[in-house]
Motif scaffolding. Structure first.
Motif, PDB file in Angstrom:
ATOM      1  N   ASN A  71       5.401  16.508  -5.382  1.00 24.92           N
ATOM      2  CA  ASN A  71       4.451  17.605  -5.220  1.00 24.92           C
ATOM      3  C   ASN A  71       3.092  17.138  -4.714  1.00 24.92           C
ATOM      4  O   ASN A  71       2.188  17.956  -4.512  1.00 24.92           O
ATOM      5  CB  ASN A  71       4.260  18.343  -6.552  1.00 24.92           C
ATOM      6  CG  ASN A  71       5.519  19.049  -7.001  1.00 24.92           C
ATOM      7  OD1 ASN A  71       6.396  19.321  -6.190  1.00 24.92           O
ATOM      8  ND2 ASN A  71       5.629  19.338  -8.290  1.00 24.92           N
ATOM      9  N   GLY A  72       2.940  15.837  -4.534  1.00 27.78           N
ATOM     10  CA  GLY A  72       1.659  15.313  -4.069  1.00 27.78           C
ATOM     11  C   GLY A  72       0.570  15.355  -5.119  1.00 27.78           C
ATOM     12  O   GLY A  72      -0.620  15.342  -4.803  1.00 27.78           O
ATOM     13  N   GLU A  73       0.961  15.398  -6.404  1.00 30.30           N
ATOM     14  CA  GLU A  73      -0.029  15.470  -7.480  1.00 30.30           C
ATOM     15  C   GLU A  73      -0.685  14.119  -7.744  1.00 30.30           C
ATOM     16  O   GLU A  73      -1.756  14.051  -8.341  1.00 30.30           O
ATOM     17  CB  GLU A  73       0.637  15.980  -8.762  1.00 30.30           C
ATOM     18  CG  GLU A  73       1.159  17.410  -8.657  1.00 30.30           C
ATOM     19  CD  GLU A  73       1.980  17.814  -9.865  1.00 30.30           C
ATOM     20  OE1 GLU A  73       2.004  17.037 -10.841  1.00 30.30           O
ATOM     21  OE2 GLU A  73       2.587  18.894  -9.836  1.00 30.30           O
ATOM     22  N   LEU A  74      -0.023  13.036  -7.314  1.00 31.20           N
ATOM     23  CA  LEU A  74      -0.563  11.699  -7.531  1.00 31.20           C
ATOM     24  C   LEU A  74      -1.037  11.104  -6.214  1.00 31.20           C
ATOM     25  O   LEU A  74      -0.444  11.329  -5.163  1.00 31.20           O
ATOM     26  CB  LEU A  74       0.495  10.779  -8.149  1.00 31.20           C
ATOM     27  CG  LEU A  74       0.994  11.127  -9.546  1.00 31.20           C
ATOM     28  CD1 LEU A  74       2.022  10.099 -10.001  1.00 31.20           C
ATOM     29  CD2 LEU A  74      -0.154  11.196 -10.544  1.00 31.20           C
ATOM     30  N   THR A  75      -2.118  10.344  -6.275  1.00 35.84           N
ATOM     31  CA  THR A  75      -2.615   9.634  -5.112  1.00 35.84           C
ATOM     32  C   THR A  75      -2.723   8.157  -5.464  1.00 35.84           C
ATOM     33  O   THR A  75      -2.864   7.793  -6.638  1.00 35.84           O
ATOM     34  CB  THR A  75      -3.984  10.198  -4.669  1.00 35.84           C
ATOM     35  OG1 THR A  75      -4.347   9.630  -3.418  1.00 35.84           O
ATOM     36  CG2 THR A  75      -5.073   9.902  -5.686  1.00 35.84           C
ATOM     37  N   PHE A  76      -2.651   7.287  -4.458  1.00 35.56           N
ATOM     38  CA  PHE A  76      -2.656   5.840  -4.684  1.00 35.56           C
ATOM     39  C   PHE A  76      -3.845   5.237  -3.945  1.00 35.56           C
ATOM     40  O   PHE A  76      -3.922   5.311  -2.719  1.00 35.56           O
ATOM     41  CB  PHE A  76      -1.346   5.222  -4.190  1.00 35.56           C
ATOM     42  CG  PHE A  76      -0.133   5.726  -4.927  1.00 35.56           C
ATOM     43  CD1 PHE A  76       0.388   5.018  -5.995  1.00 35.56           C
ATOM     44  CD2 PHE A  76       0.467   6.922  -4.562  1.00 35.56           C
ATOM     45  CE1 PHE A  76       1.498   5.487  -6.689  1.00 35.56           C
ATOM     46  CE2 PHE A  76       1.578   7.400  -5.246  1.00 35.56           C
ATOM     47  CZ  PHE A  76       2.093   6.681  -6.313  1.00 35.56           C
ATOM     48  N   ALA A 108       0.866  -1.182   0.000  1.00 32.82           N
ATOM     49  CA  ALA A 108       0.000   0.000   0.000  1.00 32.82           C
ATOM     50  C   ALA A 108       0.898   1.226   0.000  1.00 32.82           C
ATOM     51  O   ALA A 108       1.922   1.254   0.692  1.00 32.82           O
ATOM     52  CB  ALA A 108      -0.913   0.005   1.218  1.00 32.82           C
ATOM     53  N   VAL A 109       0.524   2.233  -0.767  1.00 31.13           N
ATOM     54  CA  VAL A 109       1.354   3.426  -0.925  1.00 31.13           C
ATOM     55  C   VAL A 109       0.565   4.661  -0.516  1.00 31.13           C
ATOM     56  O   VAL A 109      -0.615   4.796  -0.850  1.00 31.13           O
ATOM     57  CB  VAL A 109       1.815   3.586  -2.390  1.00 31.13           C
ATOM     58  CG1 VAL A 109       2.674   4.838  -2.549  1.00 31.13           C
ATOM     59  CG2 VAL A 109       2.580   2.352  -2.849  1.00 31.13           C
ATOM     60  N   ALA A 110       1.205   5.556   0.208  1.00 29.97           N
ATOM     61  CA  ALA A 110       0.628   6.862   0.529  1.00 29.97           C
ATOM     62  C   ALA A 110       1.604   7.930   0.058  1.00 29.97           C
ATOM     63  O   ALA A 110       2.749   7.975   0.514  1.00 29.97           O
ATOM     64  CB  ALA A 110       0.369   6.995   2.023  1.00 29.97           C
ATOM     65  N   GLY A 111       1.161   8.750  -0.873  1.00 30.22           N
ATOM     66  CA  GLY A 111       2.007   9.823  -1.361  1.00 30.22           C
ATOM     67  C   GLY A 111       1.982  11.016  -0.420  1.00 30.22           C
ATOM     68  O   GLY A 111       1.205  11.053   0.544  1.00 30.22           O
ATOM     69  N   PRO A 112       2.816  12.023  -0.659  1.00 32.30           N
ATOM     70  CA  PRO A 112       2.820  13.227   0.169  1.00 32.30           C
ATOM     71  C   PRO A 112       1.433  13.871   0.196  1.00 32.30           C
ATOM     72  O   PRO A 112       0.806  14.065  -0.840  1.00 32.30           O
ATOM     73  CB  PRO A 112       3.833  14.132  -0.537  1.00 32.30           C
ATOM     74  CG  PRO A 112       4.737  13.187  -1.266  1.00 32.30           C
ATOM     75  CD  PRO A 112       3.844  12.074  -1.717  1.00 32.30           C
ATOM     76  N   GLY A 113       0.943  14.168   1.398  1.00 31.91           N
ATOM     77  CA  GLY A 113      -0.358  14.807   1.530  1.00 31.91           C
ATOM     78  C   GLY A 113      -1.542  13.876   1.406  1.00 31.91           C
ATOM     79  O   GLY A 113      -2.688  14.329   1.445  1.00 31.91           O
TER      80      GLY A 113
END
Length: 284
Positions: A114-119, A69-74
């Motif tokens: 930049n937190g533009e992608l979410t997983f 499971a991945v959590a990007g910035p923000g």
């Protein structure tokens, strides 16, 4: 972004660019492994035993052994036990540290940093799991002082993993659920007043929501009900008081928002499997 959920504890990297933790927990089904939160770094949760229910951006999915499971910035995320025992590796890092001035870095890593992608789905497959097994092995060796070359090898492996992850991320603008400022105020309020008498009816009226919408929206954003969230905050505070103070159990119960000490003891035992008194003995 909901400030009430921002993780305040800083990650100390020391001489390393990657922070690594291994966690092995015995939990009741549905019990919290880690509360919903967000931070400015990237976090990989690689499960090697049991099953974890991962909640993020209003969605949830099961992550079992060999899956990631991945959590990007923000990106808000939290984890809940599905099996009695859950084992997972956590890898944390600031994406900006891995910018290297190349065209590939500018094209791909910027969107991650930049937190533009979410997983919002688990990541599985032999390629990714093989890379993760190698990465956690290198990081464990580094932290145990067994291999002086592990740090550099781990960074190289992490670049490979980042290359695989790009295809799984999606633009945040397409996410189903985005936290609103109104609920940000509610969560901040609850985080500061959880020892007081709180109810969905009172809070929904206070902040101008219909109660049914309030309850549904709260669960969408946190993955748990309002009462479960308040109980988790109270129990964390109870643990702190039991470990650090000499207060009687009844006083701890009262300070945590439970006027009935017997009810508090039942709730504590239901959540952790032992009484407050037993917990105090175990931690001293």
């Amino acid at each position: 972004m909901i400030d009430g959920y921002k993780e305040l504890t800083p990650v100390i990297y020391g001489e390393n660019a990657i922070k690594y933790l291994y966690t092995e927990q015995k939990k009741a089904e549905g019990e919290i492994c880690f509360l919903l939160h967000w931070h400015d770094r990237m976090e990989l949760t690689y499960v090697t035993g049991g099953t974890l229910r991962f909640v993020t951006e209003g969605e949830e999915f099961l992550v079992s052994a060999g899956e990631l499971a991945v959590a990007g910035p923000g990106q808000m995320h939290g984890g809940f036990a599905v099996s009695e025992k859950v084992c997972y590796h956590t890898v944390m890092f600031d994406v900006e540290r891995f910018y290297n001035g190349t065209a590939a870095s500018e094209k791909y890593l910027r969107s991650l940093g930049n937190g533009e992608l979410t997983f919002v789905e688990k990541i599985a497959g032999k390629e990714v799991s093989g890379l993760l097994e190698r990465l956690v092995g290198l990081l464990a060796g580094r932290d145990n002082g067994k291999d002086s070359k592990s740090s550099l090898a781990a960074i190289g492996t992490l670049y490979e993993i980042l290359g695989c992850l790009i295809e799984y991320g999606r633009s945040k603008s397409s996410a189903k659920v985005s936290p609103d400022s109104g609920f940000g105020q509610i969560l901040t309020y609850v985080n500061h007043h959880y020892t007081e008498k709180l109810s969905p009816a009172a809070l929904s009226a206070q902040f101008g929501y219909h109660e049914a919408y309030f309850c549904r929206r709260f669960r969408e954003l946190t993955g748990i009900t309002f009462s479960e969230y308040v109980r988790a905050l109270r129990m964390e505070y109870a643990q702190k008081l039991l470990k650090e103070s000499e207060d009687e159990v009844g006083t701890v119960a009262w300070k945590c928002g439970y006027p009935d000490g017997s009810y508090f003891t039942r709730e504590f035992r239901k959540m952790y499997g032992f009484t407050p008194t037993q917990f105090r003995r175990m931690t001293r």
